[in-house]
Structure formats: C-alpha cells, structure tokens
Design a protein around this motif. Structure first.
Motif, PDB file in Angstrom:
ATOM      1  N   ARG A 592       0.208  -6.259  21.084  1.00 30.51           N
ATOM      2  CA  ARG A 592       0.128  -7.586  21.698  1.00 30.51           C
ATOM      3  C   ARG A 592       0.479  -7.532  23.189  1.00 30.51           C
ATOM      4  N   ALA A 593       1.418  -6.637  23.521  1.00 31.26           N
ATOM      5  CA  ALA A 593       1.804  -6.517  24.932  1.00 31.26           C
ATOM      6  C   ALA A 593       0.719  -5.848  25.758  1.00 31.26           C
ATOM      7  N   GLN A 594      -0.016  -4.921  25.130  1.00 34.46           N
ATOM      8  CA  GLN A 594      -1.053  -4.175  25.851  1.00 34.46           C
ATOM      9  C   GLN A 594      -2.213  -3.907  24.888  1.00 34.46           C
ATOM     10  N   PRO A 595      -3.106  -4.871  24.707  1.00 38.72           N
ATOM     11  CA  PRO A 595      -4.210  -4.688  23.759  1.00 38.72           C
ATOM     12  C   PRO A 595      -5.091  -3.500  24.152  1.00 38.72           C
ATOM     13  N   GLY A 596      -5.591  -2.806  23.159  1.00 35.87           N
ATOM     14  CA  GLY A 596      -6.461  -1.648  23.363  1.00 35.87           C
ATOM     15  C   GLY A 596      -6.491  -0.808  22.103  1.00 35.87           C
ATOM     16  N   ASN A 597      -6.994   0.387  22.212  1.00 35.46           N
ATOM     17  CA  ASN A 597      -7.120   1.272  21.046  1.00 35.46           C
ATOM     18  C   ASN A 597      -5.910   2.202  20.930  1.00 35.46           C
ATOM     19  N   TYR A 598      -5.378   2.296  19.706  1.00 32.06           N
ATOM     20  CA  TYR A 598      -4.227   3.148  19.423  1.00 32.06           C
ATOM     21  C   TYR A 598      -4.507   3.994  18.175  1.00 32.06           C
ATOM     22  N   LEU A 599      -3.801   5.115  18.088  1.00 27.24           N
ATOM     23  CA  LEU A 599      -3.754   5.903  16.859  1.00 27.24           C
ATOM     24  C   LEU A 599      -2.324   5.893  16.351  1.00 27.24           C
ATOM     25  N   ALA A 600      -2.158   5.726  15.037  1.00 27.10           N
ATOM     26  CA  ALA A 600      -0.837   5.775  14.413  1.00 27.10           C
ATOM     27  C   ALA A 600      -0.850   6.898  13.380  1.00 27.10           C
ATOM     28  N   PHE A 601       0.048   7.864  13.552  1.00 28.50           N
ATOM     29  CA  PHE A 601       0.067   9.054  12.691  1.00 28.50           C
ATOM     30  C   PHE A 601       1.264   9.012  11.751  1.00 28.50           C
ATOM     31  N   PHE A 602       1.004   9.439  10.487  1.00 24.57           N
ATOM     32  CA  PHE A 602       2.039   9.437   9.459  1.00 24.57           C
ATOM     33  C   PHE A 602       2.025  10.772   8.717  1.00 24.57           C
ATOM     34  N   SER A 603       3.108  11.007   7.966  1.00 27.08           N
ATOM     35  CA  SER A 603       3.258  12.308   7.304  1.00 27.08           C
ATOM     36  C   SER A 603       2.432  12.429   6.035  1.00 27.08           C
ATOM     37  N   SER A 604       1.973  11.314   5.476  1.00 27.78           N
ATOM     38  CA  SER A 604       1.207  11.359   4.230  1.00 27.78           C
ATOM     39  C   SER A 604       0.320  10.128   4.120  1.00 27.78           C
ATOM     40  N   PHE A 605      -0.633  10.184   3.209  1.00 33.42           N
ATOM     41  CA  PHE A 605      -1.492   9.023   2.989  1.00 33.42           C
ATOM     42  C   PHE A 605      -0.701   7.878   2.349  1.00 33.42           C
ATOM     43  N   ASP A 606       0.273   8.201   1.504  1.00 32.15           N
ATOM     44  CA  ASP A 606       1.080   7.146   0.876  1.00 32.15           C
ATOM     45  C   ASP A 606       1.867   6.373   1.927  1.00 32.15           C
ATOM     46  N   TYR A 607       2.464   7.084   2.851  1.00 35.17           N
ATOM     47  CA  TYR A 607       3.239   6.434   3.921  1.00 35.17           C
ATOM     48  C   TYR A 607       2.300   5.623   4.821  1.00 35.17           C
ATOM     49  N   LEU A 608       1.155   6.206   5.128  1.00 39.61           N
ATOM     50  CA  LEU A 608       0.145   5.511   5.941  1.00 39.61           C
ATOM     51  C   LEU A 608      -0.229   4.179   5.294  1.00 39.61           C
ATOM     52  N   GLU A 609      -0.511   4.214   3.984  1.00 42.72           N
ATOM     53  CA  GLU A 609      -0.923   2.999   3.275  1.00 42.72           C
ATOM     54  C   GLU A 609       0.203   1.967   3.269  1.00 42.72           C
ATOM     55  N   MET A 610       1.434   2.449   3.128  1.00 40.88           N
ATOM     56  CA  MET A 610       2.582   1.542   3.084  1.00 40.88           C
ATOM     57  C   MET A 610       2.702   0.747   4.388  1.00 40.88           C
ATOM     58  N   VAL A 611       2.634   1.449   5.524  1.00 37.14           N
ATOM     59  CA  VAL A 611       2.779   0.773   6.810  1.00 37.14           C
ATOM     60  C   VAL A 611       1.551  -0.080   7.120  1.00 37.14           C
ATOM     61  N   ALA A 612       0.362   0.434   6.792  1.00 37.68           N
ATOM     62  CA  ALA A 612      -0.865  -0.332   7.050  1.00 37.68           C
ATOM     63  C   ALA A 612      -0.861  -1.643   6.273  1.00 37.68           C
ATOM     64  N   GLN A 613      -0.376  -1.584   5.035  1.00 36.14           N
ATOM     65  CA  GLN A 613      -0.321  -2.807   4.226  1.00 36.14           C
ATOM     66  C   GLN A 613       0.642  -3.819   4.841  1.00 36.14           C
TER      67      GLN A 613
END
Length: 760
Positions: A592-613
């Motif tokens: 929100r402070a700086q709109p644009g494209n970002y990548l967010a990296f996680f240690s596993s798909f389960d963790y990725l899904e948890m934060v994305a949800q």
C-alpha cells in the motif's frame, strides 16, 4: 608451419571407422574395471613383457603418439587389450577393424623404434566378468606395418594441415582480440583481469561477482585472449542447465562480430533426448536410418561443420539433416575440432563424461569456465548418487525374459537380507553390502546379454522400459559401489506397505569425484554471485589448496536496495502459525505504501499457502498469485507474465524453486521481495546424516549442511530485485536469526540492512 600431434586412438577414430553407428555392444566396463582388466592381462605375461609402452613417430607434418598396452621385444609381440562385457561374438566388425588399426599402428612404431623386421600383432579381448581372454593375432612384416601407418597418416594429413592453419589464424585473431565495448562495466575489468591471470598461471579461481557486471563476457574475453600465449587448445564453458547456454553463445557471437569475424569454432552440446531425431529407434543401422552408414557420411558432414564457425544445437541439426546423419553424434565428433564448447556440467564432471575422456586421451590443455558455480555442489552430488526402489525391481522382474529370472530372484533375496527387519524407517550402513553388490553385478551382466541378444535377433524385440530403466540405475549403482568411501553414505529407507524399501548411495562430499576433473584442466574459473564462504566451496568441490579467490565489487549502490530486517518474527516450523498473520500484514503495508510488483518467498508450499490465505482474507485489496507444486512450462510463463512494468501485486513462491534464481525482472517489473525463511534445508534423518558425515571429514557440519546452503538461496532470491544500474527496490528479511552476526556476515557487502521494529 608447426607439426600436428595426435594420439593413436584419435587418429584411428578419424581414419579407420566405417559403416554404421552401432551401440548394441554395450555396456562398456567402467574405467576401474578397464584398468583392472589391463593389469590382469599384464600379470599373466612373462618377465620380458612390458605394459603401457610409450611410442611416438612422425609422418611429414604429423606427430603420432600413444601407449601400447603390451610389448614383448624378446618374443616379438605387441598387444592391444580391450576389456568388454557380454557376448564378444556380437562385437560389430567395424569396431574390430578399428581395434586392428590401433594395434598395427603401435606395431609399426615399435618396429621402427627397435629396428624389428617382423612382429606378431595381437588383439586381446578380456572379459571383465569371467576373467577369460580371447586372442586374435597376425604376423606382420615391418614393411607392411609401415604401409599401414603411412596410409592412416596420409588420410589424416590434409585435415591436420587445415587444423594447423585454422589454429594459426585463430591464435592471431585472439592475440589482437578487442573487447566488444569501449570500456568495461564496474567490476568487469577486475574479473577479466583475474580470469586472465588464472589462465596464464594455470590456476583455479573462485570468483564471486554480482549480477550486472557481465561475468560471461568478461571471463570469455580474457580466456580467449590467453589462449595463444598459454597454448590452450580448448575452452569449456559449463552451465547448470541448457537454458544457460544462450548467454555464452551470445557473448561469443558479440566477440566474433566485434573482431571482424574472428575464426573461432563454437559448439553447443545438448542432451541426447533433445538432439535425437528418432527417439523410438535404437542406435544402430538396422533400426535408425541416421545410424546406417553414419561413418561413411561423417567426413563430409565434419568438413562442412568445421567451416561453419558457430554450431549451436539448431545449426548442428541442420547440418546433420543435410548429410543424413545423427545430430547428437555429429556434435560429439565436433567436440574434437571446436575451440569453445558450451555444455551442461555433466559433459565434463560426471562419471562417464565425454569432454573429460577426450581431454585425457588427447592431452588437451583446457581452460574451464563454470557459470553459476553455486549450483555445482548439489549437481555433482546428484551425478554421483543413485536410489534403487524395491518397487522398481518388482516391476522389472515382472517383464524380464526367462534368462533373467534367476538373477533377479537372487537380487531380491540379497535385497531382503539388507532391508528386512529394520527397526527404524531410515538407517545407514558403513559400506555397501557385498552380497547385494555382487547380485547387482550379476543382474547387470545378464541384462547386458539379454539386451544384446534382443537387438541382434532376426526379429528384434525391445526389452520392457521398466526393465531398462532399472538396469541403467543398477549400472550406476555398481559404479558408485566400486568407488564408495567416506565421502558417501549407503542408507536403507523402509517405506509404508509390505516389503517396500529404497537403497541409496548418496554422495555427500563431491570433492573426491571432482578432483581428477579439475586436475585435468589447464586452468579453471568458477564464478557466481554467491560463492561465500570460499572455503566451503573449496572443500566441497575438491579445489586445489592454491586456488585463488576474488570478490568483485558489485555495480550497485547501497541506496538502490532498502534492506529491512524483521527480527521480531520467527519463521521456524513451530512458529509459523503465529507468524502468518503478521507477515501478511507486513506485505500489505509495504504494497500500500509503494504499489508495484513483489515476490514473497517461503520455506515450503504449506507455509506459502498459510500466509497467502491470510493475506487474501484480511487484505483483499492486494492482488496475489501463487506458485504451485506441479507447474508446467506454460504455468511458469503465466506466473512470470504477471510481472509487467504497469502491474501491481505479489507473487508467492518457494525459496530455492524455479522463481528464486535464473529469472530476470528488471525495472518496474519487480520492485521488492519478502524472504520469510533462512532457506536452510529441512532437519531430517538424511540431512542430519549429511551433517555427521561432513563433520567427520571436514568439520563445520552444521554450517556446510544447513547454514551456508540456506543463505545462498536467500541471496540468490534477493538478487531478483536489483538487476541493472538504474533499478531500485525494497527487500525484507523476515526471521529472528537474520539478526545474528554469523548470518549477517554471509550477506552481500553492498547491502546495508536496517532493523524493522515490531511497532513498524
């Protein structure tokens, strides 16, 4: 013009091969089996017998040299020893003719050197499985042998003279070689200078150099520049995968164009699966039309290829089509006659590597360049590891011909003796069980015979794919069992289900296997953006003690990347539930402070899904898209296509996956990244055994197994943000351990990390 030097083996490969390409007489013995076979033959001979006798002779502009396998001057006998497996009767006639040519050349040179009027020329075929010898011999006058020698040399001489002319023109062009641009980029000159010194001094160099300085062009330019004065025959440029071939091929094209079309032969080698025109056919003339008469059409194709200059895979394919021969084996032939070879790591570094074999046989002086060398530890481990599954054995046994049933049953019993009754699901043995290794060898020999019989039958029958796949794995297992040592582990994994298990030889420290490869090189430069600490790579890769190190300054400034360290959150497994919501809020606040494209990296798909949800539920105004466990090429392309200059959103990905390195999103296509992990491998039974093995051999087991590989992934992923001198961006390092001095010391020197408070 100077003389051209060639080995007997290579001379005969050029002049004495005719007819079909035929790979039915396989597999060949391993190098260790071949050496043992030659020693066994020599041990059976008399006191006047000499093994490995060096010979050399000249014919006009040609110097021919080699080593005769055996020579008995007293009894007037020269021997050419060939080790083999399977049925000798199935050896193709053109292969036997090649062996006779080699033996007679040795005979001719020995007659001349020792003034002998006559010699018995003997072929000795040694069965490595039975230890039996089959001998063929011919009594030859010295004059007749001299005629054979002269005929072979005359056939090669015109090509040799053209090669000498090419090399003279190439070296003259390289001495005057100019860089493609008026000046070097920041750091590029330093890398080029260090690479030149490595070639000049014949040393190994580890070079850490960040994105954007032009590593590929710098190392190629300086190495080509060193070729004439250092008498370097070839440059091998190796990449982690074939998608990495494009940059060196493009850089070489730029250098050629900038220097008025310098006469340099560039060859790209690709995997057989990518080059084969008839994957449904076997590699012999009765099956594949491109194998039929291959060696009869090869001379014209080889001549045309040598005139082409640049031979990318597509160029090789067009030439091969024009001459109706196999493109894969045409490329392998042209590896002998090219100045620069671009290929994957395995072409030089694995157990049966083509480029290593050619280098040793021909005595080439080779300058080696290895790109993205941080990948080399994992790739080399994979080259020297293999897993056998009991399920695969059962599938192979079901379709095996009757001739294999007994040996398959014996292997099954040997397997049970290893795996049955194990109290733990994962256990490690100190060595590969001898009974199992012997049974595996019996299956390999029997399958080899069955394969040869199937291919040469009046109505050829292909063996079942499951059987063939298991057979090739078993061959690799045998090779690795022969060289098993403290650098590897043998483990047994018991799987759910009755009688299901896996037996694995895992290479932990590739140094033992890679040392001979580096020793065979005239010089080597291994470069990447992440090669620290250098001792880790030197130890694991088996680099010499005098290997050099250079850390090239980055072309970026601290102001380009705002690095924010979030140490009030933990991303450890037990804390993920608590950290998911704060991380989602952190991502949303930055977006929100700086709109644009970002990548967010996680240690596993389960963790990725948890934060994305959590982000989707609590911050629906932030667009997001996710990496999935199974993504096809089209899916990956669609994921990356979201990163447009005008776009805005967050791509969720797994650290160490396909979006964490090797992708280029400059400018506004990517303005920031969140890395919510230290990237360390999972703590499990296998990795902990790696730690113990490394501790015993090298020390620093935890660091070498977990910490250094993890931080390498972090730095690689962070490197997606700043790609050019004008890029700017933001990086969040999320985990309490990023606050530790030992961890911070492994981050790039040009970063200026600043803590982010919990209140922020």
């Amino acid at each position: 013009m100077s003389a051209y030097t060639i080995a007997v083996r290579e001379l005969c490969a050029f002049t004495a091969k005719a007819g079909d390409l035929d790979l039915r007489f396989t597999p060949s013995p391993s190098s260790d089996e071949g050496i043992a076979g030659h020693k066994a033959v020599a041990a059976r001979r008399g006191a006047t017998y000499r093994a490995e006798v060096p010979v050399q002779d000249t014919y006009e502009d040609l110097i021919v040299r080699g080593r005769a396998d055996g020579f008995d001057q007293t009894n007037g006998v020269v021997e050419e020893v060939k080790t083999f497996k399977g049925d000798l009767a199935r050896l193709p006639e053109n292969q036997r003719a090649l062996h006779w040519a080699q033996a007679k050349l040795y005979g001719a040179m020995l007659c001349r050197e020792f003034g002998m009027a006559r010699l018995t020329v003997r072929l000795v075929y040694f069965d490595v499985d039975s230890g039996e010898e089959t001998t063929l011999e011919q009594g030859c006058d010295a004059a007749a042998l001299a005629d054979v020698f002269a005929a072979q040399c005359r056939t090669f001489l015109q090509w040799a003279r053209s090669e000498l002319a090419h090399r003279a023109a190439r070296d003259a062009a390289f001495e005057a070689l100019k860089f493609t641009h008026p000046d070097f980029r920041i750091g590029q000159r330093k890398l080029a200078e260090q690479a030149y010194l490595a070639a000049k001094l014949g040393r190994v160099l580890l070079a850490q150099a960040g994105t954007g300085i032009g590593k590929t062009l710098a190392t190629l330019f300086s190495t080509l520049k060193a070729m004439p004065t250092q008498r370097i025959d070839k440059v091998f440029f190796l990449t982690a995968k074939s998608s990495g071939h494009a940059p060196p091929l493009a850089a070489l094209g730029q250098l050629v164009a900038a220097n008025g079309g310098a006469p340099v032969r560039v060859l790209e080698l690709v995997a057989k699966s990518k080059a084969c025109e008839h994957p449904d056919k076997a590699c012999h003339g009765e099956s594949c039309p491109l194998a039929r008469g291959f060696y009869d059409r090869l001379p014209q194709a080889r001549h045309a290829a040598a005139q082409s200059g640049a031979l990318a895979a597509a160029d090789v394919r067009r030439l091969a089509q024009a001459h109706a021969i196999c493109p894969y084996y045409l490329a392998q032939e042209m590896a002998r006659w090219s100045d620069v070879v671009v290929a994957d790591y395995n072409y030089l570094l694995d157990a049966t590597a083509l480029l290593h074999t050619l280098t040793v046989v021909n005595g080439w002086r080779v300058a080696l360049l290895i790109d993205e060398a941080h990948n080399l530890i994992d790739r080399a481990r994979a080259m020297y590891s293999v897993t056998l599954s009991r399920d695969e054995l059962r599938a192979a046994a079901r379709t095996a011909p009757e001739s294999l049933k007994k040996t398959m049953l014996r292997l099954g019993r040997a397997w049970s003796s290893v795996s049955a009754g194990r109290p733990e699901p994962y256990e490690v043995e100190a060595a590969v069980p001898e009974r199992f290794a012997a049974a595996a060898g019996d299956v390999c020999s029997a399958t080899s015979d069955a394969l040869a019989a199937a291919m040469t039958a009046s109505e050829p029958q292909a063996l079942d794919p499951d059987l063939l796949e298991f057979y090739f794995k078993l061959l690799q297992f045998r090779r690795l069992a022969d060289t098993f040592g403290s650098h590897s582990i043998f483990d047994i994994a018991t799987l759910p289900g009755r009688g299901r298990s896996e037996l694995t030889i895992r290479n932990v420290i590739p140094a033992t296997h890679l040392k001979p490869r580096f020793a065979a090189m005239s010089s080597a430069v291994l470069f990447s953006a992440t090669l620290q600490p250098q001792q880790f790579y030197a130890d694991m890769l088996g680099l010499p003690k005098d290997a050099g190190w250079v850390d090239v300054e980055a072309p970026f400034s601290t102001e380009q990347l705002a690095v924010r360290v979030v140490t009030h959150l933990s991303t450890r497994f037990a804390a993920r539930g608590r950290s998911a919501q704060p991380i989602a809020e952190l991502i949303a606040a930055q977006f929100r402070a700086q709109p644009g494209n970002y990548l967010a990296f996680f240690s596993s798909f389960d963790y990725l899904e948890m934060v994305a949800q959590r982000l989707a539920e609590t911050c629906p105004d932030v667009p997001l898209w996710k990496q999935h466990r199974t993504m096809r090429d089209a899916d990956r392309a669609e994921f990356l296509a979201r990163f447009t200059p005008e776009g805005a959103g967050v791509g969720f990905a797994v650290l160490g996956g396909s979006f964490a390195e090797g992708i280029d999103l400059p400018g506004r296509r990517l303005i920031g990244a969140f890395i919510a992990t230290l990237g360390m491998p999972q703590v499990n039974a296998v990795n902990d055994q790696y730690r113990r093995t490394i501790d015993a051999e090298l020390g620093s087991g935890f660091e070498y197994t977990y910490l250094y590989p993890g931080l390498r992934k972090v730095v690689q992923a962070a490197g997606r943000v700043i790609r050019t001198a004008t890029d700017t961006g933001t990086l969040y390092l999320i985990d309490e351990r990023f606050g530790r001095a030992a961890v911070r010391a492994l981050l790039p020197a040009w970063w200026s990390p600043a803590p982010l408070s919990a209140a922020a």
